[in-house]
Design a protein around this motif. Structure first.
Motif, PDB file in Angstrom:
ATOM      1  N   GLU A  43       0.808  -1.220   0.000  1.00  0.00           N
ATOM      2  CA  GLU A  43       0.000   0.000   0.000  1.00  0.00           C
ATOM      3  C   GLU A  43       0.843   1.272   0.000  1.00  0.00           C
ATOM      4  O   GLU A  43       0.347   2.365  -0.250  1.00  0.00           O
ATOM      5  CB  GLU A  43      -0.985   0.023   1.180  1.00  0.00           C
ATOM      6  N   ASN A 133      -5.138   2.036   9.954  1.00  0.00           N
ATOM      7  CA  ASN A 133      -5.934   1.076   9.193  1.00  0.00           C
ATOM      8  C   ASN A 133      -6.211  -0.205   9.964  1.00  0.00           C
ATOM      9  O   ASN A 133      -6.653  -1.188   9.406  1.00  0.00           O
ATOM     10  CB  ASN A 133      -5.249   0.745   7.858  1.00  0.00           C
ATOM     11  N   VAL A 150      -8.660   4.744   7.374  1.00  0.00           N
ATOM     12  CA  VAL A 150      -8.887   4.641   5.936  1.00  0.00           C
ATOM     13  C   VAL A 150      -9.940   3.577   5.684  1.00  0.00           C
ATOM     14  O   VAL A 150     -10.262   2.782   6.566  1.00  0.00           O
ATOM     15  CB  VAL A 150      -7.577   4.312   5.183  1.00  0.00           C
ATOM     16  N   ALA A 151     -10.507   3.568   4.474  1.00  0.00           N
ATOM     17  CA  ALA A 151     -11.536   2.590   4.115  1.00  0.00           C
ATOM     18  C   ALA A 151     -10.994   1.176   4.246  1.00  0.00           C
ATOM     19  O   ALA A 151      -9.784   0.941   4.172  1.00  0.00           O
ATOM     20  CB  ALA A 151     -12.008   2.835   2.692  1.00  0.00           C
ATOM     21  N   ASP A 152     -11.881   0.235   4.438  1.00  0.00           N
ATOM     22  CA  ASP A 152     -11.546  -1.187   4.561  1.00  0.00           C
ATOM     23  C   ASP A 152     -10.715  -1.486   5.804  1.00  0.00           C
ATOM     24  O   ASP A 152     -10.045  -2.509   5.879  1.00  0.00           O
ATOM     25  CB  ASP A 152     -10.807  -1.714   3.313  1.00  0.00           C
ATOM     26  N   SER A 153     -10.754  -0.592   6.788  1.00  0.00           N
ATOM     27  CA  SER A 153     -10.034  -0.844   8.037  1.00  0.00           C
ATOM     28  C   SER A 153     -10.728  -1.963   8.792  1.00  0.00           C
ATOM     29  O   SER A 153     -11.947  -2.067   8.790  1.00  0.00           O
ATOM     30  CB  SER A 153     -10.028   0.413   8.909  1.00  0.00           C
ATOM     31  N   GLU A 168     -13.544   7.235   2.852  1.00  0.00           N
ATOM     32  CA  GLU A 168     -14.113   6.268   1.915  1.00  0.00           C
ATOM     33  C   GLU A 168     -13.035   5.705   1.002  1.00  0.00           C
ATOM     34  O   GLU A 168     -13.280   4.774   0.244  1.00  0.00           O
ATOM     35  CB  GLU A 168     -15.221   6.927   1.088  1.00  0.00           C
ATOM     36  N   GLN A 169     -11.831   6.266   1.093  1.00  0.00           N
ATOM     37  CA  GLN A 169     -10.708   5.850   0.249  1.00  0.00           C
ATOM     38  C   GLN A 169      -9.840   4.839   1.002  1.00  0.00           C
ATOM     39  O   GLN A 169      -9.640   4.983   2.209  1.00  0.00           O
ATOM     40  CB  GLN A 169      -9.839   7.056  -0.107  1.00  0.00           C
ATOM     41  N   PRO A 170      -9.262   3.850   0.327  1.00  0.00           N
ATOM     42  CA  PRO A 170      -8.367   2.898   0.990  1.00  0.00           C
ATOM     43  C   PRO A 170      -6.914   3.386   1.028  1.00  0.00           C
ATOM     44  O   PRO A 170      -6.526   4.294   0.285  1.00  0.00           O
ATOM     45  CB  PRO A 170      -8.483   1.656   0.102  1.00  0.00           C
ATOM     46  N   ASP A 171      -6.143   2.800   1.923  1.00  0.00           N
ATOM     47  CA  ASP A 171      -4.687   2.933   1.969  1.00  0.00           C
ATOM     48  C   ASP A 171      -4.204   4.380   1.895  1.00  0.00           C
ATOM     49  O   ASP A 171      -4.716   5.244   2.582  1.00  0.00           O
ATOM     50  CB  ASP A 171      -4.038   2.068   0.874  1.00  0.00           C
ATOM     51  N   GLY A 174      -6.693   7.122   1.277  1.00  0.00           N
ATOM     52  CA  GLY A 174      -7.466   7.464   2.468  1.00  0.00           C
ATOM     53  C   GLY A 174      -6.727   8.429   3.370  1.00  0.00           C
ATOM     54  O   GLY A 174      -7.317   9.359   3.929  1.00  0.00           O
TER      55      GLY A 174
END
Length: 193
Positions: A43, A133, A150-153, A168-171, A174
């Motif tokens: 990431e 995260n 960040v998203a997907d945490s 709403e953003q990953p890594d 985010g």
């Protein structure tokens, strides 16, 4: 580890770091794995080692990170817990959700190191924001730190409810999203004063 006015300060020193790295390297040899160059997490632009390889994470001074096959990392975690118990040394391990990364820290619980570090930093600051995260990146509000994720945490709903922001953003995207929001808020406050 913290960057304070351009100087790196290790907040939670890892006295057994050298022994941990030696133990990991010996176990990799037992597993027949070849060591690759130190790498960053994917990431952050790094590339995971190949199928029959393993690698330490680059730029680690207050912890040790290891990339490699899942079964190898499970064995590393067990070997290090056994080693730490026999040597009266505190360590904790934290695996990534996909099981291909292992973080090794110099304290019994993963969250304690960050909580201690952030509480120390917050005592001398007006505001402090932790962007993470994983649940290890959560610091309760009583420590004087706001947390964002960040998203997907991989964090539970009660922590999500108390977080300052969930992007709403990953890594890395985010992190940039959260910092952009923070910069907008800071600029807004400066404009009103």
């Amino acid at each position: 580890m913290a960057d304070i006015d351009g100087r790196v300060r290790v907040m939670t020193p890892f006295a057994a770091r050298k022994q941990v790295r030696s133990t990991v390297a010996a176990l990799a040899s037992e597993h027949g794995l070849q060591q690759a160059d130190e790498t960053l997490a994917p990431e952050f632009g790094g590339v995971r080692p190949g199928r029959d390889q393993w690698a330490f994470g680059a730029n680690r001074r207050a912890s040790v990170s290891v990339f490699g096959p899942r079964d190898f990392l499970v064995a590393v975690g067990q070997r290090l817990r056994d080693w730490a118990g026999g040597n009266h040394t505190e360590i904790s391990t934290e695996s990534s959700p996909d099981g291909r990364y292992l973080g090794i820290h110099p304290y019994r619980r993963v969250d304690l190191g960050k909580q201690r570090t952030l509480a120390t930093l917050a005592s001398g600051q007006k505001e402090l924001l932790m962007i993470g995260n994983s649940l290890a990146d959560w610091v309760p509000a009583c420590y004087g730190v706001r947390c964002a994720f960040v998203a997907d945490s991989n964090i539970p709903d009660d922590v999500r409810a108390e977080a300052w922001r969930i992007s709403e953003q990953p890594d890395v995207h985010g992190v940039i999203d959260i910092l952009t929001r923070l910069t907008g808020l800071t600029a807004g406050r400066a404009g009103r004063s």
